[in-house]
Write an enzyme that holds these catalytic residues in place. Structure first.
Site, mmCIF file in Angstrom:
data_model
loop_
_atom_site.group_PDB
_atom_site.id
_atom_site.type_symbol
_atom_site.label_atom_id
_atom_site.label_comp_id
_atom_site.label_asym_id
_atom_site.label_seq_id
_atom_site.Cartn_x
_atom_site.Cartn_y
_atom_site.Cartn_z
ATOM 1 N N LYS A 1 2.045 -9.456 4.183
ATOM 2 C CA LYS A 1 1.199 -9.088 5.354
ATOM 3 C C LYS A 1 -0.137 -9.162 5.133
ATOM 4 C CE LYS A 1 -1.092 -5.790 8.083
ATOM 5 N NZ LYS A 1 -1.978 -4.903 7.584
ATOM 6 N N HIS B 1 -4.125 -15.084 2.741
ATOM 7 C CA HIS B 1 -5.527 -15.315 3.373
ATOM 8 C C HIS B 1 -6.894 -14.880 2.214
ATOM 9 C CE1 HIS B 1 -6.781 -11.904 5.954
ATOM 10 N NE2 HIS B 1 -6.486 -11.540 5.112
ATOM 11 N N LEU C 1 -0.519 -2.538 -6.824
ATOM 12 C CA LEU C 1 -0.697 -2.325 -7.954
ATOM 13 C C LEU C 1 -0.882 -0.768 -8.558
ATOM 14 C CD1 LEU C 1 -4.203 -4.101 -7.573
ATOM 15 C CD2 LEU C 1 -2.312 -5.125 -9.212
ATOM 16 N N GLY D 1 0.856 -1.125 0.109
ATOM 17 C CA GLY D 1 0.093 0.052 -0.066
ATOM 18 C C GLY D 1 0.876 1.328 -0.126
ATOM 19 N N ASP E 1 2.398 -6.515 -10.838
ATOM 20 C CA ASP E 1 1.376 -7.728 -10.680
ATOM 21 C C ASP E 1 2.229 -8.989 -9.815
ATOM 22 O OD1 ASP E 1 -0.561 -9.777 -10.541
ATOM 23 O OD2 ASP E 1 -1.325 -9.436 -12.404
#
Length: 353
Positions: A252, A256, A219, A197, A238
């Protein structure tokens, strides 16, 4: 079943309690949106109901209903209530739970509360039974006609709640890593934070290890216009195709979100980006290891609930150690090491090529 038996009555009580469990979450969301924890904190001491009511942004006709909201929240530990000798009004104070809901608290969980009880999430959960009976990819998509990420890109409030939750969590992880797990980064010369991020975690690591080159890989629209520094850079790409080369890859809460097949693809991409184990290559994962804290019932319940959230939103899952080991083996890794209890539900995993 004998309707006069304790077994019958206890079963009734438990079903009623579980059926009404949403009332606590909804009441908690209401408290966060009204700013009740902040109002009490700003008061500087235990507050009376009348002072609390006057401090809240509510219509005056709703003042008589605040005691009932405070009662359910206090019963569930979010506020403490007491009535001093000679006092006619109940006094309310913050608890450890409500302190984690303060706007000024850097590690607050306001975003988690607002995300989990967001109408978009509730609608997805309501579609779970329908999802089981058709071919939609996720319950979220069944409810909204698009996947979680596409929906978030089009509904800013939903995205803001989620981003607030992830930002606070990144602050927590940053603090834990640079204070408790510094040994993970010793000897490394480069690290890629996949899906990092805006780089909260990478920035903390880069600051603590000035000689370590940190790369945030995400991204294009995420890292666009983010400025690099001396040992921190932002790279677009990507993760399914190619991850920049480094001594170590950091993931991180990434895996999941994906099913087993997709996780293997991501892990293989990580493996191609790092050197051999003898040269220090490794992947560092922060994720849940199901039932890792068996002695903590709250932790286990949270892990199970998070697993269901992954099912509803992404048709993905949380994994046990055995399930993690199978993924690592299929992706071609030679071994792993789990550091349990990173926080009360998650673990830190090192895997080696």
């Amino acid at each position: 079943m004998d309707v006069q038996s304790d077994e019958f009555r206890q079963a009734q009580a438990q079903i009623w309690s579980q059926a009404f469990c949403f009332t606590t979450a909804a009441s908690l969301k209401c408290a966060v949106k009204l700013g009740i924890p902040d109002a009490i904190d700003n008061h500087g001491k235990a507050i009376t109901l009348s002072d609390l009511t006057n401090a809240l942004p509510i219509h005056r006709s709703k003042a008589p209903y605040i005691p009932r909201l405070m009662r359910i929240l206090a019963k569930n530990g979010f506020f403490s209530e007491e009535k001093l000798d000679g006092e006619t009004e109940t006094l309310y104070s913050l608890t450890a739970l409500s302190r984690l809901l303060l706007k000024k608290e850097p590690l607050n969980l306001r975003g988690i509360v607002l995300t989990m009880v967001d109408p978009a999430q509730i609608k997805a959960w309501e579609s779970l039974s329908d999802w089981y009976q058709n071919e939609d990819s996720t319950a979220f998509e069944k409810a909204h006609g698009k996947n979680f990420w596409d929906y978030s890109s089009e509904h800013m409030e939903h995205a803001e709640f989620f981003n607030e939750a992830m930002a606070s969590d990144s602050q927590l992880i940053s603090k834990l890593l640079v204070e408790e797990y510094k040994f993970l980064f010793e000897g490394l010369t480069s690290l890629v934070d996949v899906g990092g991020g805006t780089g909260t975690i990478a920035k903390a690591i880069a600051k603590s290890f000035p000689k370590l080159k940190c790369t945030v890989f995400d991204l294009p629209h995420v890292v666009a216009n983010l400025e690099s520094t001396e040992n921190l850079e932002f790279v677009a790409g990507d993760m399914f195709e190619k991850i920049p080369s480094a001594n170590a890859i950091f993931l991180k809460w990434i895996l999941h979100d994906w099913n087993d097949e997709e996780c293997v693809k991501i892990l293989k991409s990580c493996k191609r980006a790092i050197p051999e184990k003898e040269k220090g290559g490794k992947v560092i994962i922060i994720d849940m290891v199901m039932y890792s804290n068996k002695e903590d019932d709250n932790a286990v319940k949270t892990q199970i609930s998070m697993d269901m959230a992954m099912l509803v939103n992404y048709a993905a899952k949380e994994r046990s150690e055995k399930e993690w080991a199978l993924l690592f083996n299929e992706a071609g890794f030679s071994g792993y090491k789990i550091h349990t209890k990173l926080d009360f539900t998650r673990s830190l995993i090192e895997i080696y090529p």
